[in-house]
Design an enzyme around this catalytic site. Structure first.
Site, PDB file in Angstrom:
ATOM      1  CB  SER A  68      28.378  33.676  42.284  1.00  0.00           C
ATOM      2  OG  SER A  68      29.245  33.753  41.186  1.00  0.00           O
TER       3      SER A  68
HETATM    4  N1  SAH Z   1      33.444  34.496  41.281  1.00  0.00           N
HETATM    5  C1  SAH Z   1      32.979  35.793  40.889  1.00  0.00           C
HETATM    6  C2  SAH Z   1      31.962  35.655  39.792  1.00  0.00           C
HETATM    7  C3  SAH Z   1      32.100  36.718  38.787  1.00  0.00           C
HETATM    8  S1  SAH Z   1      31.079  36.543  37.370  1.00  0.00           S
HETATM    9  C4  SAH Z   1      32.397  36.528  42.070  1.00  0.00           C
HETATM   10  O1  SAH Z   1      31.929  35.867  43.004  1.00  0.00           O
HETATM   11  O2  SAH Z   1      32.387  37.760  42.071  1.00  0.00           O
HETATM   12  C5  SAH Z   1      32.141  35.731  36.233  1.00  0.00           C
HETATM   13  C6  SAH Z   1      33.437  36.396  35.938  1.00  0.00           C
HETATM   14  O3  SAH Z   1      34.098  35.634  34.941  1.00  0.00           O
HETATM   15  C7  SAH Z   1      33.327  37.802  35.375  1.00  0.00           C
HETATM   16  O4  SAH Z   1      34.091  38.682  36.148  1.00  0.00           O
HETATM   17  C8  SAH Z   1      33.874  37.689  33.958  1.00  0.00           C
HETATM   18  O5  SAH Z   1      34.550  38.847  33.505  1.00  0.00           O
HETATM   19  C9  SAH Z   1      34.812  36.512  34.112  1.00  0.00           C
HETATM   20  N2  SAH Z   1      35.144  35.815  32.877  1.00  0.00           N
HETATM   21  C10 SAH Z   1      34.339  35.506  31.833  1.00  0.00           C
HETATM   22  N3  SAH Z   1      35.013  34.841  30.893  1.00  0.00           N
HETATM   23  C11 SAH Z   1      36.304  34.714  31.342  1.00  0.00           C
HETATM   24  C12 SAH Z   1      37.500  34.125  30.809  1.00  0.00           C
HETATM   25  N4  SAH Z   1      37.525  33.507  29.627  1.00  0.00           N
HETATM   26  N5  SAH Z   1      38.621  34.201  31.549  1.00  0.00           N
HETATM   27  C13 SAH Z   1      38.626  34.810  32.757  1.00  0.00           C
HETATM   28  N6  SAH Z   1      37.543  35.385  33.303  1.00  0.00           N
HETATM   29  C14 SAH Z   1      36.385  35.338  32.610  1.00  0.00           C
END
Ligand code: SAH
Length: 218
Positions: A68
């Site tokens: 993010s």
């Molecule tokens: N906080 C992270 C953002 C990653 S993007 C960072 O700063 O790197 C969002 C993430 O949510 C992705 O890795 C995706 O695989 C995960 N995601 C999407 N749906 C999900 C779910 N139902 N349960 C767990 N993770 C999920």
């Protein structure tokens, strides 16, 4: 929490520039700004992209996912800190950057990721950095983490079409959830505060996250 020495000698000035920018954009919590300054974001992206790690932008982390934008990480963290949480559930570990920010702030973090490869890499990174107080779980985070509830804070880092009811239920009285709600292109960052009478939603600014997906990816 202190981070292991020897990492993060690079780009002190570049990092400071980022926090100045976030301050100008309205991030006022000194604790949040200190966390952003202290956690080396360049270690959470591929080496080929590390020169862009201190730009205020989201970057790809593989598996069609992104780390993010720092401003959004800071903003969501600031909203969470307003209720002084101790135990926080994070849905969407991704690179582990937001996780490390929360752990740096001495929160006990329970983080859930549906993509096995991302969960493993994040776990390895945090271990290498000496980050403590984090528990990882490879699962569908929209159903929460039943054995560890209730949580004083819930942070969802993927866009949800609707607020998952399990996450509302696992929120402690006095707790707060920060979650982007909307369709694939556009979501409203939403705060859900729980008190004795129920849940209260407050809509903040528009954001754009990758979608919250059902099930697991091995
Ligand atoms: N906080 C992270 C953002 C990653 S993007 C960072 O700063 O790197 C969002 C993430 O949510 C992705 O890795 C995706 O695989 C995960 N995601 C999407 N749906 C999900 C779910 N139902 N349960 C767990 N993770 C999920």
């Amino acid at each position: 929490m202190s981070l292991r020495k020897g990492i993060g000698m690079t780009s002190e000035r570049t990092r400071r520039r980022l926090t100045e920018r976030l301050e100008e954009a309205g991030i006022s919590s000194p604790r949040v700004l200190d966390a952003i300054l202290s956690v080396p974001r360049h270690l959470f992206v591929d080496e080929a992209l590390s020169h862009r790690a201190y730009e205020d932008t989201a970057l790809p982390i593989g598996h069609n996912q992104t780390i993010s934008q720092p401003y959004i990480v800071a903003l969501m963290t600031q909203f969470l800190l307003e209720v002084a949480p101790k135990r926080v559930l994070e849905v969407g570990t991704g690179s582990g950057y937001q996780t490390a920010i929360l752990a740096f702030l001495n929160l006990r973090v329970f983080t859930v990721e549906r993509v096995a490869g991302l969960a493993e890499r994040a776990r390895g990174r945090l271990k290498q950095l000496g980050v403590r107080g984090v528990r990882f779980h490879h699962a569908d985070g929209s159903i929460g983490w039943t054995s560890e509830e209730p949580f004083d804070g819930v942070i969802v880092t993927a866009g949800a079409r609707e607020i998952p009811s399990a996450l509302k239920e696992q929120l402690a009285i006095g707790g707060r959830m920060v979650i982007p709600v909307g369709n694939t292109d556009n979501q409203a960052l939403t705060l859900v505060d729980r008190d004795q009478n129920g849940w209260h939603e407050t809509i903040k600014e528009n954001v754009r996250f990758v979608p919250l997906m059902p099930g697991l990816e091995i």
